[in-house]
Design an enzyme around this catalytic site. Structure first.
Site, mmCIF file in Angstrom:
data_model
loop_
_atom_site.group_PDB
_atom_site.id
_atom_site.type_symbol
_atom_site.label_atom_id
_atom_site.label_comp_id
_atom_site.label_asym_id
_atom_site.label_seq_id
_atom_site.Cartn_x
_atom_site.Cartn_y
_atom_site.Cartn_z
ATOM 1 C CG HIS A 94 -1.952 -1.085 1.229
ATOM 2 N ND1 HIS A 94 -2.480 -1.652 0.090
ATOM 3 C CD2 HIS A 94 -2.554 -1.742 2.278
ATOM 4 C CE1 HIS A 94 -3.360 -2.594 0.428
ATOM 5 N NE2 HIS A 94 -3.411 -2.681 1.733
ATOM 6 C CG HIS A 169 -7.641 -0.724 2.617
ATOM 7 N ND1 HIS A 169 -8.256 -1.489 3.570
ATOM 8 C CD2 HIS A 169 -6.566 -1.418 2.215
ATOM 9 C CE1 HIS A 169 -7.556 -2.593 3.743
ATOM 10 N NE2 HIS A 169 -6.533 -2.580 2.927
ATOM 11 C CD GLU A 307 -8.116 -3.703 -0.509
ATOM 12 O OE1 GLU A 307 -6.966 -3.542 -0.945
ATOM 13 O OE2 GLU A 307 -8.345 -4.429 0.471
HETATM 14 C C1 BGC Z 1 -4.389 -6.576 2.141
HETATM 15 C C2 BGC Z 1 -4.094 -7.355 3.391
HETATM 16 C C3 BGC Z 1 -3.472 -6.432 4.400
HETATM 17 C C4 BGC Z 1 -4.375 -5.288 4.644
HETATM 18 C C5 BGC Z 1 -3.810 -4.282 5.587
HETATM 19 C C6 BGC Z 1 -5.295 -5.459 2.489
HETATM 20 O O1 BGC Z 1 -5.556 -4.699 1.355
HETATM 21 O O2 BGC Z 1 -4.958 -7.381 1.147
HETATM 22 O O3 BGC Z 1 -3.257 -8.419 3.122
HETATM 23 O O4 BGC Z 1 -3.211 -7.113 5.596
HETATM 24 O O5 BGC Z 1 -4.661 -4.635 3.435
HETATM 25 O O6 BGC Z 1 -4.814 -3.461 6.051
#
Ligand code: BGC
Length: 340
Positions: A94, A169, A307
């Site tokens: 991210h 998210h 997402e």
């Molecule tokens: C991911 C997860 C991760 C999470 C963190 C998600 O988008 O797919 O693997 O732990 O984000 O908040």
């Protein structure tokens, strides 16, 4: 200048209310009526803004420059090797330690007759930010329509060739945040294929596999709990679903990616996108140690994130969609969450 704690609200004529803050453009509330007019807040989060600022910075946030995982934080572009910051074991997740979710976005009202109300969020990410090449200028429109759609419209351009994958998210629980898990929610995905992961904390193998005959098969609507409780090895790896699904018929136009519903309240949400993939994440890392809305602990599977995105680790997988953005090009991504 927008502050981290500034709160912005979008309302439409049908009692839908969307609230977000300056930090990360984090969606901290989406209030939606059910068939009887009873209103529930359908995104997982905290009781107030201070708690949101202190808590999980991904809840409802805008993620970038590259949402999801880049294996080893490495990629090659035009013959140059790049090593991004790593923040998820050996991987980049991210956008790194200081991803777009932790930035204060510049927020201003946005006028467009398509929307009952809208805001524009802007951010300039300097050349070298988290070791990404190029200065990236990003804008995101949050628009709420009178058709009960929350539209998230992303655009970005760059001064040097770079990679990009932006997403939102938010974790949804259509019964209402704090009312239990999403195991009884019904999920339908417009996806015959998905991208399997390896044991190494959720990184994609590069394979594009059929969902048929696996727990990942949501072509016909089924309970999320049916998948989470199955002994499918892919589910066992991440104690739930944390997978990217390949949206059928990707051609850059808006398509239905997912349909999520809660039989108890009757609330339903459809997700449309022009992106090739959607990560479904059932919040397996929540462990009840944090207090969420209505004072309820945020437990495992309390919500599900949908997402819309390019695939994880695309910059390192030749068979995955292109995530390169070059000067003169415009990155465009639309995601629509439609409530009924
Ligand atoms: C991911 C997860 C991760 C999470 C963190 C998600 O988008 O797919 O693997 O732990 O984000 O908040």
């Amino acid at each position: 200048m927008t502050k981290a704690s500034d709160v912005f609200t979008l309302k439409n004529g049908n009692n839908i209310e969307v609230t977000f803050i300056g930090r990360g453009g984090q969606l901290i509330g989406i209030k939606v009526p059910d068939a009887k007019g009873e209103i529930a807040d359908v995104v997982i989060g905290y009781e107030n803004v201070d708690a949101a600022l202190a808590g999980d910075g991904y809840f409802g946030a805008l993620c970038g420059r590259y949402a999801n995982r880049i294996v080893g934080g490495k990629f090659e572009l035009d013959g140059t090797q790049y090593q991004l910051d790593v923040n998820n074991g050996p991987n980049h997740l991210h956008g790194g330690n200081d991803g777009f979710n932790s930035r204060v976005w510049d927020v201003e009202p946005y006028a467009d007759s398509k929307y009952a109300q809208a805001y524009k969020l802007s951010l300039v990410s300097p050349d070298g930010d988290q070791k990404y090449p190029g200065e990236l200028t990003v804008s995101v429109i949050y628009g709420l329509t009178d058709d009960n759609e929350l539209v998230i419209d992303y655009t970005a351009d760059t001064t040097k060739p770079t990679i990009i994958n932006l997403t939102s998210h938010a974790y949804f629980n259509l019964k209402g945040a704090g009312t239990g898990t999403v195991e009884n929610h019904i999920l339908e995905l417009n996806a015959d294929k998905y991208t399997p992961i390896s044991a190494e904390i959720g990184t994609v193998t590069g394979e594009i596999a059929e969902v048929k005959g696996t727990a990942m098969d949501f072509v016909d609507a089924k309970k999320i709990g049916d998948a989470c409780h199955s002994d499918c090895p892919q589910v066992k790896l991440v104690d739930g679903i944390d997978h990217n699904f390949v949206i059928n018929g990707y051609d850059g136009n808006l398509k239905l990616a997912a349909r999520l519903s809660d039989p108890e309240s009757g609330r339903e949400m459809q997700v449309f996108t022009d992106q090739p993939g959607v990560q479904i994440y059932t919040g397996s890392h929540f462990d009840g140690s944090e207090t969420g809305k209505s004072g309820a602990p945020i437990e495992k599977w309390a919500g599900v994130a949908l997402e819309t995105q390019i695939f994880p680790d695309s910059p390192n997988k030749e068979n995955f969609p292109n995530a390169v953005l070059r000067p003169g090009e415009v990155y465009k991504h639309t995601c629509v969450y439609k409530f009924s």
